[in-house]
Write a protein that holds these residues in place. Structure first.
Motif, PDB file in Angstrom:
ATOM      1  N   LEU A   1      23.794  52.505  11.278  1.00  0.00           N
ATOM      2  CA  LEU A   1      23.868  51.446  10.267  1.00  0.00           C
ATOM      3  C   LEU A   1      24.273  51.977   8.900  1.00  0.00           C
ATOM      4  CD1 LEU A   1      20.785  49.209  11.183  1.00  0.00           C
ATOM      5  CD2 LEU A   1      23.156  49.032  11.975  1.00  0.00           C
ATOM      6  N   GLN A   2      25.179  52.975   8.896  1.00  0.00           N
ATOM      7  CA  GLN A   2      25.703  53.447   7.607  1.00  0.00           C
ATOM      8  C   GLN A   2      26.528  52.368   6.923  1.00  0.00           C
ATOM      9  OE1 GLN A   2      28.826  56.463   7.729  1.00  0.00           O
ATOM     10  NE2 GLN A   2      29.070  56.139   9.935  1.00  0.00           N
ATOM     11  N   ASP A   3      27.037  51.428   7.706  1.00  0.00           N
ATOM     12  CA  ASP A   3      27.656  50.228   7.145  1.00  0.00           C
ATOM     13  C   ASP A   3      26.602  49.122   7.153  1.00  0.00           C
ATOM     14  OD1 ASP A   3      30.342  51.274   6.840  1.00  0.00           O
ATOM     15  OD2 ASP A   3      30.422  51.261   9.024  1.00  0.00           O
ATOM     16  N   PRO A   4      26.491  48.360   6.068  1.00  0.00           N
ATOM     17  CA  PRO A   4      25.352  47.455   5.907  1.00  0.00           C
ATOM     18  C   PRO A   4      25.449  46.188   6.756  1.00  0.00           C
ATOM     19  CG  PRO A   4      26.818  47.294   4.022  1.00  0.00           C
ATOM     20  CD  PRO A   4      27.343  48.414   4.873  1.00  0.00           C
ATOM     21  N   PRO A   5      24.474  45.934   7.618  1.00  0.00           N
ATOM     22  CA  PRO A   5      24.462  44.684   8.384  1.00  0.00           C
ATOM     23  C   PRO A   5      24.457  43.441   7.505  1.00  0.00           C
ATOM     24  CG  PRO A   5      22.868  46.241   9.291  1.00  0.00           C
ATOM     25  CD  PRO A   5      23.358  46.817   7.994  1.00  0.00           C
ATOM     26  N   ASP A   6      23.988  43.577   6.244  1.00  0.00           N
ATOM     27  CA  ASP A   6      23.970  42.427   5.341  1.00  0.00           C
ATOM     28  C   ASP A   6      25.374  41.889   5.049  1.00  0.00           C
ATOM     29  OD1 ASP A   6      21.251  42.457   5.198  1.00  0.00           O
ATOM     30  OD2 ASP A   6      21.134  43.447   3.248  1.00  0.00           O
ATOM     31  N   MET A   7      26.413  42.677   5.384  1.00  0.00           N
ATOM     32  CA  MET A   7      27.783  42.190   5.211  1.00  0.00           C
ATOM     33  C   MET A   7      28.162  41.188   6.304  1.00  0.00           C
ATOM     34  SD  MET A   7      29.424  43.239   2.575  1.00  0.00           S
ATOM     35  CE  MET A   7      31.092  42.838   3.095  1.00  0.00           C
ATOM     36  N   ILE A   8      27.452  41.213   7.421  1.00  0.00           N
ATOM     37  CA  ILE A   8      27.856  40.393   8.564  1.00  0.00           C
ATOM     38  C   ILE A   8      27.890  38.897   8.244  1.00  0.00           C
ATOM     39  CG2 ILE A   8      27.158  39.707  10.903  1.00  0.00           C
ATOM     40  CD1 ILE A   8      26.441  42.635  11.426  1.00  0.00           C
ATOM     41  N   PRO A   9      26.900  38.318   7.555  1.00  0.00           N
ATOM     42  CA  PRO A   9      27.010  36.891   7.219  1.00  0.00           C
ATOM     43  C   PRO A   9      28.255  36.563   6.400  1.00  0.00           C
ATOM     44  CG  PRO A   9      24.764  37.651   6.879  1.00  0.00           C
ATOM     45  CD  PRO A   9      25.591  38.869   7.135  1.00  0.00           C
ATOM     46  N   HIS A  10      28.649  37.464   5.487  1.00  0.00           N
ATOM     47  CA  HIS A  10      29.853  37.229   4.686  1.00  0.00           C
ATOM     48  C   HIS A  10      31.105  37.311   5.550  1.00  0.00           C
ATOM     49  CE1 HIS A  10      27.282  37.457   1.160  1.00  0.00           C
ATOM     50  NE2 HIS A  10      26.840  38.643   1.570  1.00  0.00           N
ATOM     51  N   MET A  11      31.098  38.235   6.506  1.00  0.00           N
ATOM     52  CA  MET A  11      32.232  38.361   7.420  1.00  0.00           C
ATOM     53  C   MET A  11      32.357  37.099   8.289  1.00  0.00           C
ATOM     54  SD  MET A  11      31.317  42.301   8.388  1.00  0.00           S
ATOM     55  CE  MET A  11      32.704  42.821   9.372  1.00  0.00           C
ATOM     56  N   ILE A  12      31.224  36.601   8.755  1.00  0.00           N
ATOM     57  CA  ILE A  12      31.245  35.392   9.585  1.00  0.00           C
ATOM     58  C   ILE A  12      31.727  34.199   8.772  1.00  0.00           C
ATOM     59  CG2 ILE A  12      29.749  33.748  10.791  1.00  0.00           C
ATOM     60  CD1 ILE A  12      28.159  36.161  11.831  1.00  0.00           C
ATOM     61  N   GLU A  13      31.318  34.120   7.504  1.00  0.00           N
ATOM     62  CA  GLU A  13      31.774  33.016   6.659  1.00  0.00           C
ATOM     63  C   GLU A  13      33.293  33.049   6.493  1.00  0.00           C
ATOM     64  OE1 GLU A  13      31.022  31.150   2.180  1.00  0.00           O
ATOM     65  OE2 GLU A  13      30.150  33.081   2.727  1.00  0.00           O
ATOM     66  N   ALA A  14      33.853  34.248   6.248  1.00  0.00           N
ATOM     67  CA  ALA A  14      35.304  34.366   6.098  1.00  0.00           C
ATOM     68  C   ALA A  14      36.016  33.989   7.396  1.00  0.00           C
ATOM     69  CB  ALA A  14      35.666  35.795   5.685  1.00  0.00           C
ATOM     70  N   TRP A  15      35.437  34.372   8.522  1.00  0.00           N
ATOM     71  CA  TRP A  15      35.994  34.013   9.830  1.00  0.00           C
ATOM     72  C   TRP A  15      35.974  32.498  10.034  1.00  0.00           C
ATOM     73  CZ3 TRP A  15      32.415  33.345  14.359  1.00  0.00           C
ATOM     74  CH2 TRP A  15      33.097  33.082  15.552  1.00  0.00           C
ATOM     75  N   ARG A  16      34.860  31.878   9.692  1.00  0.00           N
ATOM     76  CA  ARG A  16      34.763  30.425   9.839  1.00  0.00           C
ATOM     77  C   ARG A  16      35.748  29.698   8.918  1.00  0.00           C
ATOM     78  NH1 ARG A  16      28.175  29.515  10.414  1.00  0.00           N
ATOM     79  NH2 ARG A  16      28.244  28.935  12.622  1.00  0.00           N
ATOM     80  N   ASN A  17      36.162  30.375   7.853  1.00  0.00           N
ATOM     81  CA  ASN A  17      37.128  29.787   6.931  1.00  0.00           C
ATOM     82  C   ASN A  17      38.571  30.085   7.327  1.00  0.00           C
ATOM     83  OD1 ASN A  17      35.224  28.551   5.270  1.00  0.00           O
ATOM     84  ND2 ASN A  17      34.988  30.368   3.980  1.00  0.00           N
TER      85      ASN A  17
END
Length: 200
Positions: free
Chosen positions: A101-117
């Motif tokens: 988890l050196q990359d933050p899981p907290d980014m995942i909701p933002h990634m999903i939002e961009a995908w949904r857009n």
């Protein structure tokens, strides 16, 4: 499952990281529970570990059915393990992530939002490498500079495997037949509509 519900697969290769398994589960647990309209599966690929990684992953999968385990017959390397996980992912979108988890899981909701857009690929780009050792900063900079000077296929700088890919992108990746796989290159080669999100 309603028409509005989406499935997202998280894919993580593991190699001799038994001590990381519980940390990995804790790091993702709250995320998996708090995103409405998303059903997660987490595919953990044991890349021929010689420690207790596999046993810990199996125990985790027994506790939480969202976690699934793939066992490779020996250590094939991260690229092969990542390929195996992506090949077995069933989600409408797939997110590779490192087991530590050196990359933050907290980014995942933002990634999903961009995908949904409408994005088909969402890249997570590190905007600040100052916490890395100087040698790691230099080797990373040299890698991208040399690769992008020599190759017609440009790799986005400071972007690793951590990204979201729509199912159409995953299916395109699965159609490629390369045996010696350089995943960052394959990710870039297939293209598709891409959005980049920065994080520190």
């Amino acid at each position: 499952m309603s028409d509005l519900t989406k499935t997202v697969s998280i894919v993580a290769p593991f190699f001799n990281e038994g001590e990381n398994v519980d940390h990995f589960q804790r790091g993702l647990a709250s995320l998996l529970d708090r995103l409405p309209g998303i059903v997660f599966e987490v595919i953990c690929v044991d890349d021929g570990s010689s420690d207790d990684t596999l046993a810990r992953l199996i125990a985790l999968a027994r506790r939480d059915s969202r976690f699934k385990v793939i066992e490779l017959s020996r250590n094939f390397g991260k690229e092969a393990a990542l390929t195996a996980g992506i090949d077995h992912a069933t989600g409408d979108a797939v997110i590779p992530i490192d087991a530590d988890l050196q990359d933050p899981p907290d980014m995942i909701p933002h990634m999903i939002e961009a995908w949904r857009n409408g994005a088909e690929v969402v890249l997570a780009r590190r905007s600040d490498r100052s916490v890395d050792p100087v040698m790691k900063q230099q080797t990373a900079a040299w890698f991208y500079r040399i690769h992008n000077r020599l190759s017609t296929l440009k790799l986005p700088e400071n972007v690793g495997d951590f990204r979201l890919m729509d199912r159409i992108v995953v299916d395109a990746l699965k159609s490629l037949t390369e045996q010696q796989r350089f995943m960052k290159g394959l990710f870039a080669w297939v293209g598709f509509k891409t959005v980049t999100l920065d994080y520190q």
